[in-house]
Design an enzyme around this catalytic site. Structure first.
Site, PDB file in Angstrom:
ATOM      1  N   ARG A 101      10.486   0.193  16.873  1.00 28.65           N
ATOM      2  CA  ARG A 101       9.407   0.753  16.307  1.00 28.65           C
ATOM      3  C   ARG A 101       9.959   2.332  17.439  1.00 28.65           C
ATOM      4  O   ARG A 101      10.317   2.518  18.641  1.00 28.65           O
ATOM      5  CB  ARG A 101       8.063   0.718  17.163  1.00 28.65           C
ATOM      6  CG  ARG A 101       6.966   2.116  16.601  1.00 28.65           C
ATOM      7  CD  ARG A 101       6.682   2.071  15.732  1.00 28.65           C
ATOM      8  NE  ARG A 101       5.535   3.042  15.406  1.00 28.65           N
ATOM      9  CZ  ARG A 101       4.579   3.290  15.718  1.00 28.65           C
ATOM     10  NH1 ARG A 101       3.664   1.829  15.166  1.00 28.65           N
ATOM     11  NH2 ARG A 101       3.955   4.414  15.438  1.00 28.65           N
ATOM     12  N   ARG A 136       7.959   3.303   9.710  1.00 36.02           N
ATOM     13  CA  ARG A 136       7.975   2.252  11.285  1.00 36.02           C
ATOM     14  C   ARG A 136       8.378   0.675  10.634  1.00 36.02           C
ATOM     15  O   ARG A 136       7.560   0.695   9.966  1.00 36.02           O
ATOM     16  CB  ARG A 136       6.834   2.382  12.165  1.00 36.02           C
ATOM     17  CG  ARG A 136       5.183   2.334  11.306  1.00 36.02           C
ATOM     18  CD  ARG A 136       4.536   3.394  12.631  1.00 36.02           C
ATOM     19  NE  ARG A 136       3.107   3.464  11.606  1.00 36.02           N
ATOM     20  CZ  ARG A 136       2.592   3.903  10.630  1.00 36.02           C
ATOM     21  NH1 ARG A 136       3.533   5.057  10.066  1.00 36.02           N
ATOM     22  NH2 ARG A 136       1.827   4.039   9.867  1.00 36.02           N
ATOM     23  N   ILE A 188       5.697  -5.705  21.770  1.00 33.23           N
ATOM     24  CA  ILE A 188       5.611  -7.009  19.983  1.00 33.23           C
ATOM     25  C   ILE A 188       6.907  -5.384  19.369  1.00 33.23           C
ATOM     26  O   ILE A 188       7.993  -5.516  19.050  1.00 33.23           O
ATOM     27  CB  ILE A 188       5.496  -6.804  19.526  1.00 33.23           C
ATOM     28  CG1 ILE A 188       4.086  -8.072  20.666  1.00 33.23           C
ATOM     29  CG2 ILE A 188       5.474  -7.834  18.245  1.00 33.23           C
ATOM     30  CD1 ILE A 188       3.465  -8.736  20.103  1.00 33.23           C
ATOM     31  N   GLU A 189       5.791  -3.863  19.505  1.00 32.29           N
ATOM     32  CA  GLU A 189       6.803  -3.362  18.459  1.00 32.29           C
ATOM     33  C   GLU A 189       7.823  -2.613  19.142  1.00 32.29           C
ATOM     34  O   GLU A 189       8.606  -2.362  18.273  1.00 32.29           O
ATOM     35  CB  GLU A 189       5.456  -1.706  18.530  1.00 32.29           C
ATOM     36  CG  GLU A 189       4.319  -2.358  17.725  1.00 32.29           C
ATOM     37  CD  GLU A 189       3.231  -0.836  18.030  1.00 32.29           C
ATOM     38  OE1 GLU A 189       2.720  -0.903  17.086  1.00 32.29           O
ATOM     39  OE2 GLU A 189       3.546  -0.107  18.785  1.00 32.29           O
ATOM     40  N   ASN A 246       1.075  -4.243   4.487  1.00 35.83           N
ATOM     41  CA  ASN A 246      -0.122  -4.319   5.798  1.00 35.83           C
ATOM     42  C   ASN A 246      -1.093  -5.665   5.602  1.00 35.83           C
ATOM     43  O   ASN A 246      -1.031  -6.545   4.138  1.00 35.83           O
ATOM     44  CB  ASN A 246      -1.591  -3.332   5.218  1.00 35.83           C
ATOM     45  CG  ASN A 246      -0.225  -1.883   5.665  1.00 35.83           C
ATOM     46  OD1 ASN A 246      -0.285  -1.167   4.178  1.00 35.83           O
ATOM     47  ND2 ASN A 246      -0.566  -1.652   6.736  1.00 35.83           N
ATOM     48  N   PRO A 302     -10.220   4.917  15.291  1.00 40.26           N
ATOM     49  CA  PRO A 302     -10.621   6.292  14.390  1.00 40.26           C
ATOM     50  C   PRO A 302     -10.513   6.135  13.030  1.00 40.26           C
ATOM     51  O   PRO A 302     -11.155   6.839  12.702  1.00 40.26           O
ATOM     52  CB  PRO A 302     -10.056   6.865  15.035  1.00 40.26           C
ATOM     53  CG  PRO A 302      -9.047   6.802  15.874  1.00 40.26           C
ATOM     54  CD  PRO A 302      -9.055   5.502  16.948  1.00 40.26           C
ATOM     55  N   ASP A 328       4.194  -2.063  13.310  1.00 43.08           N
ATOM     56  CA  ASP A 328       2.818  -0.806  13.433  1.00 43.08           C
ATOM     57  C   ASP A 328       2.114  -1.868  13.906  1.00 43.08           C
ATOM     58  O   ASP A 328       1.106  -2.461  13.166  1.00 43.08           O
ATOM     59  CB  ASP A 328       2.075  -0.174  12.960  1.00 43.08           C
ATOM     60  CG  ASP A 328       1.477   1.169  13.000  1.00 43.08           C
ATOM     61  OD1 ASP A 328       1.142   1.300  14.390  1.00 43.08           O
ATOM     62  OD2 ASP A 328       0.991   1.545  12.246  1.00 43.08           O
ATOM     63  N   ASP A 368      -1.996  -2.235  15.608  1.00 39.14           N
ATOM     64  CA  ASP A 368      -3.116  -1.458  16.062  1.00 39.14           C
ATOM     65  C   ASP A 368      -4.713  -2.267  16.285  1.00 39.14           C
ATOM     66  O   ASP A 368      -4.975  -3.058  15.098  1.00 39.14           O
ATOM     67  CB  ASP A 368      -3.796  -0.365  15.345  1.00 39.14           C
ATOM     68  CG  ASP A 368      -2.801   1.105  14.608  1.00 39.14           C
ATOM     69  OD1 ASP A 368      -2.048   1.402  16.164  1.00 39.14           O
ATOM     70  OD2 ASP A 368      -2.762   1.392  14.147  1.00 39.14           O
ATOM     71  N   THR A 388       0.908  -1.144   0.151  1.00 34.70           N
ATOM     72  CA  THR A 388       0.403   0.557   0.288  1.00 34.70           C
ATOM     73  C   THR A 388       0.548   1.284   0.231  1.00 34.70           C
ATOM     74  O   THR A 388       2.069   1.362   1.164  1.00 34.70           O
ATOM     75  CB  THR A 388      -0.723  -0.106   1.287  1.00 34.70           C
ATOM     76  OG1 THR A 388      -0.423  -0.009   2.011  1.00 34.70           O
ATOM     77  CG2 THR A 388      -1.814  -1.116   1.766  1.00 34.70           C
TER      78      THR A 388
END
Length: 271
Positions: free
Chosen positions: A202, A211, A196-197, A175, A235, A214, A216, A162
């Protein structure tokens, strides 16, 4: 319909309590558990392997109570609940009632106790990387999550290439999304993902910047929450094709409680 297996009034002599005498001399505890699990196959086929052996659970509870010493019966109850959920795949949730008949409170009381309910939660995690060996970062993150006894990886999407968003010039991203079951609360899960990041070095120097890894939380059951450090659903989850495309591949009918739409509908809307 909810099927349950009960164990009521299991008496165990163990060493838990805030007082030294309780830890040394020990005392009686009474444990009751209710386990939610689908028993239709077991009942239709008269097959114990399709159910949960309550005798084995009693042995597990006794071992859990005797192998450790806790100041609080809350901690002992937590340990029992986690051991049951991590040991029996068929158990979806468990309620533990732990009573202490000989509580040293210098008053006339039958018992004191605690009751807790714990369960496996469903969460969807987005993964991204645009630094170093991107595929290795994502694959190792999946393995790290899978290695936790408090997480079960159910599905992992293909990884997709991406373009970056946010206006910062950087390399393209790889991703993906994954579905997990977890015993972690939302904030515990967030802390675990940050660990983990951090293991992948990170750094959070530039908003929307490059990064190595990532992770989330996109969805967690049907929870809607907005705290200073954690918002669920994520969000940006309704706007980002790099989240919705891999998520749609593994969970098109997952429900977004804030948008009140299925993931497939959200993906079609922006695609």
């Amino acid at each position: 319909m909810t099927d349950k297996i009960f164990i009521d009034g299991l008496e165990i002599f163990a060493n838990h309590g805030a007082l030294r005498e309780e830890n040394v001399l020990g005392q009686k505890f009474v444990v009751s558990v209710s386990m939610e699990c689908d028993m239709r196959e077991a009942g239709k086929g008269d097959d114990l392997s399709k159910s949960v052996n309550y005798a084995d659970v009693c042995t597990l509870i006794e071992k859990s109570m005797k192998d450790s010493t806790y100041k609080l019966i809350e901690a002992a109850a937590e340990n029992i609940a986690e051991k049951i959920l991590m040991s029996y795949d068929r158990v979806k949730s468990v309620t533990v009632n732990l009573k202490k008949p000989w509580a040293p409170i210098l008053m006339n009381v039958n018992t004191v106790g605690v009751e807790i309910t714990r369960l496996w939660h469903t969460s969807y995690i987005a993964l991204g990387s645009n630094m170093g060996d991107r595929r290795a970062h994502l694959s190792e993150a999946v393995k790290s999550i899978e290695s936790s006894p408090r997480c079960r990886v159910k599905k992992v999407s293909d990884f997709i290439e991406t373009k970056p968003v946010g206006g910062v010039e950087q390399e393209d991203f790889l991703n993906g999304c994954m579905e997990i079951q977890t015993l972690y609360t939302p904030h515990e899960l967030l802390d675990f993902l940050h660990e983990i990041e951090n293991a992948h070095h990170r750094e959070r120097k530039i908003h929307w910047g490059p990064r190595t890894l990532d992770l989330d939380i996109i969805l967690y059951d049907d929870i809607i929450m907005n705290n200073s450090d954690l918002t669920i659903p994520h969000p940006e989850s309704t706007k980002r094709e790099f989240v919705l495309e891999p998520l749609n591949r593994i969970a098109p009918y997952a429900y977004h409680p804030a948008a009140r739409m299925y993931i497939s509908e959200l993906f079609d809307k922006i695609h």
